[in-house]
Design an enzyme around this catalytic site. Structure first.
Site, short mmCIF file in Angstrom:
data_model
loop_
_atom_site.label_atom_id
_atom_site.label_comp_id
_atom_site.label_asym_id
_atom_site.label_seq_id
_atom_site.Cartn_x
_atom_site.Cartn_y
_atom_site.Cartn_z
N VAL A 2 36.50 21.38 69.50
CA VAL A 2 36.82 22.93 68.93
C VAL A 2 38.59 22.79 68.28
O VAL A 2 38.58 22.97 66.78
CB VAL A 2 36.63 24.26 69.58
CG1 VAL A 2 37.34 25.33 68.80
CG2 VAL A 2 35.40 24.18 70.03
N CYS A 3 38.93 22.17 69.47
CA CYS A 3 40.86 21.57 69.36
C CYS A 3 40.72 20.47 67.99
O CYS A 3 41.61 21.19 67.11
CB CYS A 3 40.89 21.53 70.29
SG CYS A 3 41.45 22.01 71.60
N ALA A 4 39.91 19.24 68.11
CA ALA A 4 39.99 18.50 66.58
C ALA A 4 39.32 18.71 66.13
O ALA A 4 39.79 18.46 64.41
CB ALA A 4 38.41 17.01 67.37
#
Length: 173
Positions: free
Chosen positions: A64-66
């Site tokens: 999700v962060c990527a």
């Protein structure tokens, strides 16, 4: 001041350190680090003069962060040098630089709060239990005043990209 119950991580309530920022407040100063031909510092003063988008993530080594960093990178390509854009995490600057190289992140600087967690404490985004930053997005005007903020209630969910980008683009109109 600690805030419990404002966010969850996989359904579990977490505690955020510090006070939540609101639109209209001056952004607190910070000192982040990034790797670009050696270790560099990034402060609030470096962002003043242009509207800024600050994307906060727990760790770039998660899907999700990527995805959040890649999405903002792609969306900001059209704005060129008219804005500042930063993704903040507690990942080491070397790991962040590796991520940016492998994912072709060129339109958003990635900086780390790993040393003192001063950004997380000052901006109210440090998850006390995990010692990581929660997922959040801020838009600052050219003077460093918060005009948009979102702390995502469930850490594993993505932010409202459209609302953040609309707030940023409104500053350019």
């Amino acid at each position: 001041m600690a805030r419990t119950g404002e966010i969850t991580f996989r359904g579990n309530p977490m505690t955020l350190a510090g006070n939540r920022l609101a639109a209209g407040q001056a952004a607190p100063d910070f000192k982040l680090h990034y790797f670009d031909d050696g270790m560099q510092e990034l402060t609030l003063a470096n962002l003043k003069g242009k509207p800024s988008l600050i994307s906060v993530v727990p760790s770039l080594d998660t899907p999700v962060c990527a995805a959040q960093t890649s999405r903002f990178n792609a969306e900001l390509a059209a704005l060129q040098d008219t804005v500042n854009a930063v993704t903040v995490s507690c990942d080491l600057p070397f790991a962040q630089a590796r991520f940016c190289g492998s994912e072709e992140i060129a339109n958003i600087r990635v900086a780390s709060d790993y040393q003192e967690r001063a950004f997380g404490n000052g901006w109210g985004t440090l998850i006390e239990e995990l010692k990581l930053l929660t997922r959040a997005v801020y838009v600052l005007d050219a003077n460093g005043t918060v005009v948009y903020e979102q702390i995502v209630p469930e850490v594993v969910d993505e932010p409202d990209y459209d609302a953040a980008l609309a707030a940023l683009k409104a500053l350019l109109a």
